[in-house]
Design a protein around this motif. Structure first.
Motif, PDB file in Angstrom:
ATOM      1  N   ASP A   1      -3.457 -10.844  -3.999  1.00 29.27           N
ATOM      2  CA  ASP A   1      -2.940 -10.947  -2.631  1.00 29.27           C
ATOM      3  C   ASP A   1      -1.461 -11.321  -2.642  1.00 29.27           C
ATOM      4  O   ASP A   1      -0.681 -10.835  -1.811  1.00 29.27           O
ATOM      5  N   LYS A   2      -1.063 -12.170  -3.577  1.00 26.79           N
ATOM      6  CA  LYS A   2       0.345 -12.548  -3.680  1.00 26.79           C
ATOM      7  C   LYS A   2       1.207 -11.341  -4.010  1.00 26.79           C
ATOM      8  O   LYS A   2       2.292 -11.147  -3.424  1.00 26.79           O
ATOM      9  N   GLN A   3       0.740 -10.509  -4.926  1.00 25.68           N
ATOM     10  CA  GLN A   3       1.482  -9.306  -5.281  1.00 25.68           C
ATOM     11  C   GLN A   3       1.559  -8.342  -4.103  1.00 25.68           C
ATOM     12  O   GLN A   3       2.610  -7.729  -3.851  1.00 25.68           O
ATOM     13  N   LYS A   4       0.464  -8.208  -3.373  1.00 23.86           N
ATOM     14  CA  LYS A   4       0.477  -7.321  -2.207  1.00 23.86           C
ATOM     15  C   LYS A   4       1.455  -7.820  -1.155  1.00 23.86           C
ATOM     16  O   LYS A   4       2.163  -7.019  -0.519  1.00 23.86           O
ATOM     17  N   ASP A   5       1.515  -9.120  -0.966  1.00 25.60           N
ATOM     18  CA  ASP A   5       2.470  -9.678   0.000  1.00 25.60           C
ATOM     19  C   ASP A   5       3.910  -9.383  -0.423  1.00 25.60           C
ATOM     20  O   ASP A   5       4.768  -9.084   0.411  1.00 25.60           O
ATOM     21  N   MET A   6       4.174  -9.484  -1.708  1.00 22.42           N
ATOM     22  CA  MET A   6       5.517  -9.168  -2.203  1.00 22.42           C
ATOM     23  C   MET A   6       5.878  -7.726  -1.886  1.00 22.42           C
ATOM     24  O   MET A   6       6.993  -7.429  -1.427  1.00 22.42           O
ATOM     25  N   ILE A   7       4.932  -6.841  -2.099  1.00 21.29           N
ATOM     26  CA  ILE A   7       5.183  -5.414  -1.901  1.00 21.29           C
ATOM     27  C   ILE A   7       5.254  -5.068  -0.417  1.00 21.29           C
ATOM     28  O   ILE A   7       6.089  -4.251   0.006  1.00 21.29           O
ATOM     29  N   LEU A   8       4.413  -5.702   0.380  1.00 18.77           N
ATOM     30  CA  LEU A   8       4.357  -5.380   1.808  1.00 18.77           C
ATOM     31  C   LEU A   8       5.540  -5.923   2.594  1.00 18.77           C
ATOM     32  O   LEU A   8       5.915  -5.344   3.612  1.00 18.77           O
ATOM     33  N   HIS A   9       6.118  -7.045   2.140  1.00 18.43           N
ATOM     34  CA  HIS A   9       7.234  -7.554   2.949  1.00 18.43           C
ATOM     35  C   HIS A   9       8.236  -8.430   2.213  1.00 18.43           C
ATOM     36  O   HIS A   9       9.430  -8.358   2.501  1.00 18.43           O
ATOM     37  N   THR A  10       7.809  -9.260   1.253  1.00 21.90           N
ATOM     38  CA  THR A  10       8.739 -10.236   0.670  1.00 21.90           C
ATOM     39  C   THR A  10       9.925  -9.562  -0.007  1.00 21.90           C
ATOM     40  O   THR A  10      11.085  -9.972   0.185  1.00 21.90           O
ATOM     41  N   ASN A  11       9.668  -8.534  -0.813  1.00 21.72           N
ATOM     42  CA  ASN A  11      10.751  -7.840  -1.511  1.00 21.72           C
ATOM     43  C   ASN A  11      11.703  -7.173  -0.520  1.00 21.72           C
ATOM     44  O   ASN A  11      12.932  -7.216  -0.684  1.00 21.72           O
TER      45      ASN A  11
ATOM     46  N   TYR B   1      -2.218   4.655   5.449  1.00 19.43           N
ATOM     47  CA  TYR B   1      -1.533   4.277   4.221  1.00 19.43           C
ATOM     48  C   TYR B   1      -1.645   2.781   3.948  1.00 19.43           C
ATOM     49  O   TYR B   1      -1.952   2.360   2.831  1.00 19.43           O
ATOM     50  N   ILE B   2      -1.419   1.988   4.981  1.00 17.77           N
ATOM     51  CA  ILE B   2      -1.475   0.536   4.757  1.00 17.77           C
ATOM     52  C   ILE B   2      -2.918   0.085   4.516  1.00 17.77           C
ATOM     53  O   ILE B   2      -3.180  -0.799   3.697  1.00 17.77           O
ATOM     54  N   ASP B   3      -3.875   0.691   5.207  1.00 16.53           N
ATOM     55  CA  ASP B   3      -5.279   0.346   4.976  1.00 16.53           C
ATOM     56  C   ASP B   3      -5.677   0.638   3.540  1.00 16.53           C
ATOM     57  O   ASP B   3      -6.376  -0.149   2.893  1.00 16.53           O
ATOM     58  N   HIS B   4      -5.230   1.790   3.035  1.00 20.15           N
ATOM     59  CA  HIS B   4      -5.562   2.176   1.662  1.00 20.15           C
ATOM     60  C   HIS B   4      -4.912   1.207   0.669  1.00 20.15           C
ATOM     61  O   HIS B   4      -5.555   0.762  -0.298  1.00 20.15           O
ATOM     62  N   PHE B   5      -3.660   0.855   0.906  1.00 18.23           N
ATOM     63  CA  PHE B   5      -2.966  -0.061  -0.001  1.00 18.23           C
ATOM     64  C   PHE B   5      -3.666  -1.415  -0.046  1.00 18.23           C
ATOM     65  O   PHE B   5      -3.848  -1.998  -1.120  1.00 18.23           O
ATOM     66  N   ARG B   6      -4.068  -1.929   1.094  1.00 21.68           N
ATOM     67  CA  ARG B   6      -4.714  -3.243   1.138  1.00 21.68           C
ATOM     68  C   ARG B   6      -6.032  -3.243   0.357  1.00 21.68           C
ATOM     69  O   ARG B   6      -6.452  -4.285  -0.146  1.00 21.68           O
ATOM     70  N   ARG B   7      -6.680  -2.098   0.249  1.00 25.41           N
ATOM     71  CA  ARG B   7      -7.969  -2.022  -0.448  1.00 25.41           C
ATOM     72  C   ARG B   7      -7.827  -1.877  -1.963  1.00 25.41           C
ATOM     73  O   ARG B   7      -8.832  -1.900  -2.678  1.00 25.41           O
ATOM     74  N   LEU B   8      -6.625  -1.707  -2.480  1.00 25.83           N
ATOM     75  CA  LEU B   8      -6.455  -1.504  -3.919  1.00 25.83           C
ATOM     76  C   LEU B   8      -6.994  -2.700  -4.702  1.00 25.83           C
ATOM     77  O   LEU B   8      -6.708  -3.847  -4.385  1.00 25.83           O
ATOM     78  N   ASP B   9      -7.763  -2.399  -5.740  1.00 24.49           N
ATOM     79  CA  ASP B   9      -8.254  -3.442  -6.636  1.00 24.49           C
ATOM     80  C   ASP B   9      -7.240  -3.667  -7.759  1.00 24.49           C
ATOM     81  O   ASP B   9      -6.429  -2.797  -8.072  1.00 24.49           O
ATOM     82  N   GLY B  10      -7.306  -4.841  -8.379  1.00 24.35           N
ATOM     83  CA  GLY B  10      -6.467  -5.104  -9.535  1.00 24.35           C
ATOM     84  C   GLY B  10      -5.085  -5.620  -9.197  1.00 24.35           C
ATOM     85  O   GLY B  10      -4.249  -5.799 -10.100  1.00 24.35           O
TER      86      GLY B  10
ATOM     87  N   PHE C   1      -0.252  16.988  -1.505  1.00 26.49           N
ATOM     88  CA  PHE C   1       0.391  17.518  -2.709  1.00 26.49           C
ATOM     89  C   PHE C   1       0.527  16.466  -3.811  1.00 26.49           C
ATOM     90  O   PHE C   1       1.119  16.722  -4.851  1.00 26.49           O
ATOM     91  N   CYS C   2      -0.018  15.263  -3.601  1.00 27.58           N
ATOM     92  CA  CYS C   2       0.101  14.183  -4.574  1.00 27.58           C
ATOM     93  C   CYS C   2      -0.963  14.331  -5.664  1.00 27.58           C
ATOM     94  O   CYS C   2      -2.130  14.590  -5.378  1.00 27.58           O
ATOM     95  N   ASN C   3      -0.558  14.164  -6.926  1.00 27.09           N
ATOM     96  CA  ASN C   3      -1.532  14.251  -8.024  1.00 27.09           C
ATOM     97  C   ASN C   3      -1.724  12.919  -8.741  1.00 27.09           C
ATOM     98  O   ASN C   3      -2.310  12.857  -9.807  1.00 27.09           O
ATOM     99  N   ASN C   4      -1.182  11.825  -8.157  1.00 24.22           N
ATOM    100  CA  ASN C   4      -1.418  10.509  -8.742  1.00 24.22           C
ATOM    101  C   ASN C   4      -2.853  10.057  -8.493  1.00 24.22           C
ATOM    102  O   ASN C   4      -3.556  10.612  -7.653  1.00 24.22           O
ATOM    103  N   THR C   5      -3.242   9.025  -9.195  1.00 18.38           N
ATOM    104  CA  THR C   5      -4.481   8.325  -8.889  1.00 18.38           C
ATOM    105  C   THR C   5      -4.117   6.915  -8.430  1.00 18.38           C
ATOM    106  O   THR C   5      -2.981   6.452  -8.638  1.00 18.38           O
ATOM    107  N   ASP C   6      -5.068   6.225  -7.825  1.00 18.83           N
ATOM    108  CA  ASP C   6      -4.824   4.822  -7.478  1.00 18.83           C
ATOM    109  C   ASP C   6      -4.481   4.018  -8.722  1.00 18.83           C
ATOM    110  O   ASP C   6      -3.672   3.079  -8.678  1.00 18.83           O
ATOM    111  N   GLU C   7      -5.080   4.395  -9.842  1.00 23.28           N
ATOM    112  CA  GLU C   7      -4.802   3.691 -11.097  1.00 23.28           C
ATOM    113  C   GLU C   7      -3.344   3.871 -11.526  1.00 23.28           C
ATOM    114  O   GLU C   7      -2.755   2.962 -12.122  1.00 23.28           O
ATOM    115  N   ASP C   8      -2.758   5.027 -11.220  1.00 18.73           N
ATOM    116  CA  ASP C   8      -1.342   5.236 -11.526  1.00 18.73           C
ATOM    117  C   ASP C   8      -0.473   4.268 -10.726  1.00 18.73           C
ATOM    118  O   ASP C   8       0.509   3.719 -11.245  1.00 18.73           O
TER     119      ASP C   8
END
Length: 277
Positions: free
Chosen positions: A260-270, A248-257, A214-221
């Motif tokens: 790696d530092k930002q992904k680490d913040m989102i995945l656990h540091t925050n 879900y985690i596999d898809h997130f790790r593949r996001l471009d743009g 039911f999600c209508n977002n894009t990866d770009e969103d």
């Protein structure tokens, strides 16, 4: 290290009927686990997730003791799980109940305005959120559309009004409110208008269209939200059992743009920072 900040489980004796009832109430929703504690742990093992935050939902005020006793037992017995508490806007003695949760080690509470039929800017929720601010409890709320309901009780515009009012009235400036589902499920434009860049956290479950029907977002969103709001205020979440943690985690790790530092913040540091406070 990966922390999933948005999961749900139910006591074994009611898990099956609860999952079935929720599936039947919503459109195009299916479960990826059986809704039990053991089912979540198996899903975490398959996905390589180190810790999950469980978010109970109080749909009636009479559920306070039952829900929070179950949550407290999880916190006492499960090293890989952290349960928030649950509270209903019609609960009696809300300050006393929130103090009880704080004194028993809870890090925060989950609220779901749709399931209680109460708008996020209702005075009862303002009272709850303001008291949490004073006590140092985090608040995570469902935000945006819920596929089981026709009314949106926490749209971004109202969420922003609550943020501004609670900050003004309590003087608390550190972000402690978390808006789930990319800040507002199916409401990306309004999230960018009212919430992006403000003093809150945004959690990203149910944000990828290839994984949530039911999600209508894009990866770009998703990427835009991270860049505009700031990676230091984004939390990774899946809404398990309603989304597959591994996918879900596999898809997130593949996001471009996103670095790696930002992904680490989102995945656990925050999340580590929030759970340590």
């Amino acid at each position: 290290m990966v922390i999933d900040f948005h999961t749900h489980i139910y006591p074994d004796k009611i898990a099956e009927r609860t999952i079935n009832a929720l599936v039947n109430s919503a459109k195009n929703v299916c479960a990826n686990t059986d809704g039990t504690l053991s089912g979540l742990l198996k899903s975490m093992d398959d996905a390589g997730i180190d810790k999950s935050v469980i978010l109970p939902v109080a749909t009636r005020k009479e559920q306070f003791d039952t829900i929070n006793n179950f949550a407290l037992n999880i916190n006492k017995t499960q090293k890989r799980l952290v349960s928030f508490g649950g509270i209903h806007p019609d609960d009696d003695n809300i300050p006393e109940k929130l103090r009880y949760l704080k004194e028993n080690g809870f890090k925060g509470i989950k609220i779901h305005p749709d399931y209680t039929g109460t708008f996020i800017d209702d005075e009862r929720y303002i009272k709850i959120i303001s008291e949490c601010a004073r006590l140092g409890l985090k608040v995570i709320t469902h935000a945006g559309v819920d596929p089981a309901f026709d009314v949106i009780h926490c749209p971004p515009e109202k969420a922003r009004a609550v943020l501004d009012r609670v900050s003004l009235e309590t003087g608390v400036t550190e972000p402690f409110i978390i808006f789930a589902h990319l800040g507002g499920m199916l409401m990306h434009e309004d999230v960018m208008k009212y919430l992006a860049g403000t003093n809150c956290y945004i959690e990203i479950s149910c944000s990828f269209p290839s994984l949530t029907h039911f999600c209508n977002n894009t990866d770009e969103d998703v990427i835009e939200t991270i860049k505009v709001h700031g990676a230091d205020k984004i939390l990774f979440g899946t809404d398990s059992p309603w989304n597959d943690q591994k996918a879900y985690i596999d898809h997130f790790r593949r996001l471009d743009g996103i670095s790696d530092k930002q992904k680490d913040m989102i995945l656990h540091t925050n999340a580590e920072k929030l759970l340590a406070d």
